[in-house]
Write a protein that holds these residues in place. Structure first.
Motif, mmCIF file in Angstrom:
data_model
loop_
_atom_site.group_PDB
_atom_site.id
_atom_site.type_symbol
_atom_site.label_atom_id
_atom_site.label_comp_id
_atom_site.label_asym_id
_atom_site.label_seq_id
_atom_site.Cartn_x
_atom_site.Cartn_y
_atom_site.Cartn_z
ATOM 1 N N LYS A 189 40.896 73.682 63.887
ATOM 2 C CA LYS A 189 40.979 74.283 62.546
ATOM 3 C C LYS A 189 41.164 73.191 61.486
ATOM 4 O O LYS A 189 40.465 73.169 60.464
ATOM 5 N N ALA A 190 42.107 72.275 61.751
ATOM 6 C CA ALA A 190 42.340 71.173 60.803
ATOM 7 C C ALA A 190 41.081 70.319 60.672
ATOM 8 O O ALA A 190 40.745 69.839 59.578
ATOM 9 N N TRP A 191 40.371 70.149 61.784
ATOM 10 C CA TRP A 191 39.152 69.334 61.783
ATOM 11 C C TRP A 191 38.087 69.983 60.887
ATOM 12 O O TRP A 191 37.444 69.311 60.073
ATOM 13 N N ALA A 192 37.926 71.301 61.033
ATOM 14 C CA ALA A 192 36.942 72.014 60.199
ATOM 15 C C ALA A 192 37.289 71.848 58.715
ATOM 16 O O ALA A 192 36.397 71.621 57.875
ATOM 17 N N ASP A 193 38.580 71.936 58.389
ATOM 18 C CA ASP A 193 39.009 71.759 56.994
ATOM 19 C C ASP A 193 38.705 70.330 56.510
ATOM 20 O O ASP A 193 38.290 70.128 55.370
ATOM 21 N N SER A 194 38.934 69.350 57.388
ATOM 22 C CA SER A 194 38.667 67.952 57.010
ATOM 23 C C SER A 194 37.161 67.729 56.778
ATOM 24 O O SER A 194 36.778 67.002 55.863
ATOM 25 N N ILE A 195 36.331 68.355 57.609
ATOM 26 C CA ILE A 195 34.877 68.214 57.432
ATOM 27 C C ILE A 195 34.464 68.779 56.062
ATOM 28 O O ILE A 195 33.699 68.162 55.327
ATOM 29 N N GLU A 196 35.042 69.925 55.734
ATOM 30 C CA GLU A 196 34.736 70.528 54.430
ATOM 31 C C GLU A 196 35.186 69.612 53.284
ATOM 32 O O GLU A 196 34.468 69.421 52.310
ATOM 33 N N TYR A 197 36.362 69.044 53.452
ATOM 34 C CA TYR A 197 36.899 68.122 52.441
ATOM 35 C C TYR A 197 35.971 66.914 52.264
ATOM 36 O O TYR A 197 35.681 66.487 51.142
ATOM 37 N N LEU A 198 35.481 66.372 53.376
ATOM 38 C CA LEU A 198 34.599 65.202 53.297
ATOM 39 C C LEU A 198 33.249 65.575 52.691
ATOM 40 O O LEU A 198 32.632 64.765 51.981
ATOM 41 N N GLN A 199 32.785 66.792 52.959
ATOM 42 C CA GLN A 199 31.521 67.241 52.342
ATOM 43 C C GLN A 199 31.654 67.189 50.822
ATOM 44 O O GLN A 199 30.700 66.869 50.120
ATOM 45 N N GLU A 200 32.841 67.513 50.327
ATOM 46 C CA GLU A 200 33.031 67.576 48.873
ATOM 47 C C GLU A 200 33.381 66.231 48.256
ATOM 48 O O GLU A 200 33.302 66.074 47.036
ATOM 49 N N CYS A 201 33.758 65.262 49.073
ATOM 50 C CA CYS A 201 34.159 63.982 48.477
ATOM 51 C C CYS A 201 32.914 63.239 47.973
ATOM 52 O O CYS A 201 31.803 63.455 48.448
ATOM 53 N N THR A 202 33.118 62.393 46.972
ATOM 54 C CA THR A 202 31.966 61.819 46.259
ATOM 55 C C THR A 202 31.198 60.775 47.069
ATOM 56 O O THR A 202 30.022 60.554 46.823
ATOM 57 N N ALA A 203 31.850 60.156 48.048
ATOM 58 C CA ALA A 203 31.157 59.128 48.834
ATOM 59 C C ALA A 203 30.051 59.767 49.669
ATOM 60 O O ALA A 203 30.239 60.831 50.248
#
Ligand SMILES: [Zn+2]
Length: 295
Positions: A189-203
């Motif tokens: 679950k935490a991993w899925a949230d982190s993937i979503e967070y990285l999708q939104e990050c500008t890099a």
């Protein structure tokens, strides 16, 4: 300027990387690799015109041996080691980390990872979420991204580069992406949230420790997400009543069939097992599922 250094882990090229970033205040490293690849790291650093002692900052994505095992070597000449707050005590005293890895790797510990020495707490910098560290003109921002490990950081460097450790998966030589799921603290679950967070990050450019630059961030992370779900379900369907050890062979076969379907064979296929041992993922996924069922 970012350089990928191939640590040629156990004689397998393209499986574990460290990254040297040239800044106006000298070279820094992202990841140190394990102590067993220090020679290859030193050769890579020298090839770029630097000495190991020129490195005054090491940014670690997490404290697993393949990423952080040799960080002490840099602390010995005064470098600052940047790490997640949950990883701090393990670097200062790696005994617990060593013992838990020893349970998994047994007699292969020395040969795989080598020595891990204590790092003086005064040389460890624990980084908060979204904290920025400036080295010369270059900024490194700590993005706490749990899932593969609770002590995981993806380092954004400048506007475009993202040193994603293992939270963005393993993809070797342009092959398919897999989630490394070792014990003890993978959290789907935490991993899925982190993937979503990285999708939104500008890099937009991901640098994978296993292995190298990925320019298609969105599709890469979407494929990772899909594989994570797939492996999670594979295990959830079989774990009930089974011992994880009994599932190791069939999971390895399942993963191999996925890689063969993607066109891989021979050494390319074998390198996935080196970078992301299937047995580790069986134990990690089983532990995650068992903990949730007893919670
Ligand atoms: Zn790793």
């Amino acid at each position: 300027m970012i350089h990928t250094i191939d640590l040629n882990f156990q004689g397998h090229s393209g499986t574990i990387a460290a990254f040297l970033v040239e800044t106006s205040a000298g070279p820094v490293l992202v990841e140190s690799g394990p102590a067993t690849t220090l020679e290859a790291l030193e050769a890579g650093v020298q090839k770029l015109g630097f000495a190991l002692t020129d490195v005054q900052h090491v940014f670690l994505t997490h404290i697993h041996f393949d990423h952080a095992g040799a960080a002490w070597r840099f602390a010995e000449h005064g470098a600052t080691i940047h790490v997640h707050p949950f990883g701090q005590s393990h670097l200062a005293d790696p005994e617990v980390l060593w013992k838990s890895a020893k349970r998994v790797f047994g007699d292969a510990m020395e040969q795989l990872w080598g020595e891990m020495r204590k790092i003086s707490p005064s040389q460890i910098h624990a980084c908060e979420h979204e904290e920025t560290i400036r080295v010369g003109e270059t900024e490194f921002t700590s993005l706490h991204t749990p899932g593969h490990a609770k002590h995981h950081i993806a380092w954004q460097c400048g506007d475009d580069a993202l040193f994603a450790g293992d939270v963005a998966g393993v993809s070797l030589a342009g092959g398919p992406v897999q989630p490394p799921c070792p014990p003890p603290d993978i959290d789907i679950k935490a991993w899925a949230d982190s993937i979503e967070y990285l999708q939104e990050c500008t890099a937009e450019t991901i640098y994978l420790t296993h292995f190298g630059a990925i320019s298609e961030k969105e599709s890469h992370l979407a494929a990772l997400s899909e594989c994570l779900d797939d492996w999670h379900h594979w295990m959830a369907e079989r774990l009930d009543g089974s011992e994880p050890a009994d599932l190791v062979a069939s999971f390895a076969e399942y993963v191999k069939s996925q890689l063969r379907l993607a066109g891989l064979s021979g050494e390319a296929l074998g390198n996935y097992e080196v970078a992301n041992p299937t047995q580790m993922s069986v134990y990690g996924l089983a532990r995650y599922l068992n903990q949730r069922s007893t919670a």
